[in-house]
Design a protein around this motif. Structure first.
Motif, PDB file in Angstrom:
ATOM      1  N   SER A  24      -0.901  -1.623  -0.637  1.00  0.00           N
ATOM      2  CA  SER A  24      -1.696  -2.717  -0.333  1.00  0.00           C
ATOM      3  C   SER A  24      -3.336  -2.157  -0.271  1.00  0.00           C
ATOM      4  O   SER A  24      -3.699  -1.332   0.273  1.00  0.00           O
ATOM      5  N   VAL A  25      -4.034  -2.801  -0.994  1.00  0.00           N
ATOM      6  CA  VAL A  25      -5.774  -2.439  -1.048  1.00  0.00           C
ATOM      7  C   VAL A  25      -6.361  -3.119  -0.315  1.00  0.00           C
ATOM      8  O   VAL A  25      -6.372  -4.241  -0.198  1.00  0.00           O
ATOM      9  N   ASN A  26      -7.127  -2.653   0.590  1.00  0.00           N
ATOM     10  CA  ASN A  26      -8.126  -3.125   1.573  1.00  0.00           C
ATOM     11  C   ASN A  26      -9.433  -3.530   0.920  1.00  0.00           C
ATOM     12  O   ASN A  26     -10.164  -2.429   0.389  1.00  0.00           O
ATOM     13  N   ILE A  27      -9.858  -4.702   0.640  1.00  0.00           N
ATOM     14  CA  ILE A  27     -11.095  -4.939   0.003  1.00  0.00           C
ATOM     15  C   ILE A  27     -12.411  -5.194   0.919  1.00  0.00           C
ATOM     16  O   ILE A  27     -13.249  -5.685   0.353  1.00  0.00           O
ATOM     17  N   ASN A  28     -12.313  -4.569   2.031  1.00  0.00           N
ATOM     18  CA  ASN A  28     -13.398  -4.784   2.752  1.00  0.00           C
ATOM     19  C   ASN A  28     -14.648  -4.198   2.288  1.00  0.00           C
ATOM     20  O   ASN A  28     -15.654  -4.705   2.479  1.00  0.00           O
ATOM     21  N   LYS A  29     -14.687  -3.166   1.721  1.00  0.00           N
ATOM     22  CA  LYS A  29     -15.723  -2.399   1.109  1.00  0.00           C
ATOM     23  C   LYS A  29     -16.290  -3.017  -0.072  1.00  0.00           C
ATOM     24  O   LYS A  29     -17.518  -3.193  -0.314  1.00  0.00           O
ATOM     25  N   ILE A  30     -15.536  -3.988  -0.723  1.00  0.00           N
ATOM     26  CA  ILE A  30     -16.059  -4.967  -1.914  1.00  0.00           C
ATOM     27  C   ILE A  30     -16.894  -6.068  -1.287  1.00  0.00           C
ATOM     28  O   ILE A  30     -18.221  -6.158  -1.563  1.00  0.00           O
ATOM     29  N   ALA A  31     -16.354  -6.430  -0.095  1.00  0.00           N
ATOM     30  CA  ALA A  31     -17.454  -7.331   0.649  1.00  0.00           C
ATOM     31  C   ALA A  31     -18.561  -6.929   1.277  1.00  0.00           C
ATOM     32  O   ALA A  31     -19.793  -7.508   1.122  1.00  0.00           O
TER      33      ALA A  31
ATOM     34  N   ILE B 254      -2.927  -7.022  -1.034  1.00  0.00           N
ATOM     35  CA  ILE B 254      -4.149  -6.963  -0.670  1.00  0.00           C
ATOM     36  C   ILE B 254      -4.365  -7.136   0.767  1.00  0.00           C
ATOM     37  O   ILE B 254      -3.889  -8.036   1.383  1.00  0.00           O
ATOM     38  N   THR B 255      -5.131  -6.463   1.219  1.00  0.00           N
ATOM     39  CA  THR B 255      -5.396  -6.306   2.778  1.00  0.00           C
ATOM     40  C   THR B 255      -6.714  -6.628   3.166  1.00  0.00           C
ATOM     41  O   THR B 255      -7.814  -6.212   2.250  1.00  0.00           O
TER      42      THR B 255
ATOM     43  N   ASN C 215      -2.204  -9.269   3.531  1.00  0.00           N
ATOM     44  CA  ASN C 215      -2.176  -8.617   4.889  1.00  0.00           C
ATOM     45  C   ASN C 215      -3.435  -8.928   5.444  1.00  0.00           C
ATOM     46  O   ASN C 215      -4.538  -8.561   4.887  1.00  0.00           O
ATOM     47  N   ILE C 216      -3.552  -9.727   6.892  1.00  0.00           N
ATOM     48  CA  ILE C 216      -4.643  -9.745   7.477  1.00  0.00           C
ATOM     49  C   ILE C 216      -4.712  -9.018   8.480  1.00  0.00           C
ATOM     50  O   ILE C 216      -3.721  -9.063   9.459  1.00  0.00           O
TER      51      ILE C 216
ATOM     52  N   GLU D 183       4.883   0.789   3.349  1.00  0.00           N
ATOM     53  CA  GLU D 183       3.686   0.218   2.662  1.00  0.00           C
ATOM     54  C   GLU D 183       2.520   1.215   3.194  1.00  0.00           C
ATOM     55  O   GLU D 183       2.397   1.298   4.282  1.00  0.00           O
ATOM     56  N   VAL D 184       1.403   1.470   2.590  1.00  0.00           N
ATOM     57  CA  VAL D 184       0.412   1.835   3.000  1.00  0.00           C
ATOM     58  C   VAL D 184      -0.907   1.087   2.720  1.00  0.00           C
ATOM     59  O   VAL D 184      -0.777   0.402   1.609  1.00  0.00           O
ATOM     60  N   SER D 185      -1.704   1.004   3.480  1.00  0.00           N
ATOM     61  CA  SER D 185      -3.103   0.120   3.314  1.00  0.00           C
ATOM     62  C   SER D 185      -4.326   1.013   3.110  1.00  0.00           C
ATOM     63  O   SER D 185      -4.439   1.826   3.985  1.00  0.00           O
TER      64      SER D 185
END
Length: 237
Positions: free
Chosen positions: A5-12, A40-41, A68-69, A209-211
């Motif tokens: 699961s890819v955390n997209i915080n850094k894109i934001a 997606i996280t 995943n939130i 799962e890994v985030s």
């Protein structure tokens, strides 16, 4: 195979630094899934310094894998999750001003609170996971909360691995063995990278799962996002 699961915080974060909608967070989420990631996280924080609450809402129509939130279950966060109904909610005990997640739950001290919150999410059909350190007492406490899964906080493993100390995996192995015995699903995240992910995955029994966010996005600056997603997928086989 362990899911990515890819955390997209850094894109934001990048988008917010300039204003406007570049990079387009929703398009990036679509592309990451198209590249093969299984989830997606996002981790919205109260100050919305990266993921905004509206982003979390907008992603509902975009994420077709697992959504995943993550976050601290304060009132606004709980309301957001119940509105979005993601696949999974991961409860993290962040202080309001925390730069990043830096500790797992004390599942003994906070047990009654976690029980109440987890029961509400599960009654709405949302899988629950709680962020924990690899401490056996905390794993046992997590079981008592009624959570479906735990997410092992892996910063210390990553630090020790970077120093060449592969024995740093041992508390995580013990925690995973106990979690498996107790019937808890196992996720993991924080400072996992292309350098250490295969060793971690190969040693943790039952890792579901890994985030991964910061490292994956940073590595993509050099290697490209599609390439990096697939490099993680190969290491997680």
């Amino acid at each position: 195979m362990t899911k990515l699961s890819v955390n997209i915080n850094k894109i934001a974060t990048l988008r917010n630094s300039r204003g406007g909608n570049v990079p387009d967070l929703l398009q990036v989420a679509k592309d990451i899934q198209r590249f093969g990631a299984e989830g997606i996280t996002v981790h919205p924080r109260p100050d919305e310094r990266h993921i905004r609450y509206q982003d979390a809402r907008d992603l509902v129509s975009v994420v077709y894998t697992e959504y995943n939130i993550e976050g601290n279950p304060q009132h606004n966060f709980i309301d957001l999750v119940l509105e979005c109904k993601p696949t999974q909610v991961t409860l993290v005990p962040d202080a309001i001003g925390a730069l990043t997640s830096n500790a797992g739950w004390d599942t003994v001290k906070n047990q009654s609170y976690l029980k109440e919150v987890i029961a509400e999410f599960k009654s709405n059909g949302i899988r629950t996971s709680i962020f924990v350190d690899p401490v056996l007492q905390m794993i046992e406490g997590a079981k008592a909360t009624g959570t479906d899964r735990i997410e092992l906080y892996t910063e210390e493993f990553a630090h020790q691995y970077g120093l060449g100390n592969k024995k740093g995996i041992e508390p995580y192995v013990a925690a995973a063995v106990l979690a498996n015995e107790l019937g808890l699903g196992i996720n993991a995240g924080h400072d996992l990278s292309l350098d250490n992910i295969k060793f971690f995955k190969d040693n943790i029994p039952g890792l579901l799962e890994v985030s991964i966010g910061h490292a994956l996005i940073s590595e993509s600056l050099y290697l490209g996002l599609e390439n990096v997603v697939n490099m993680y997928l190969q290491r997680l086989k």
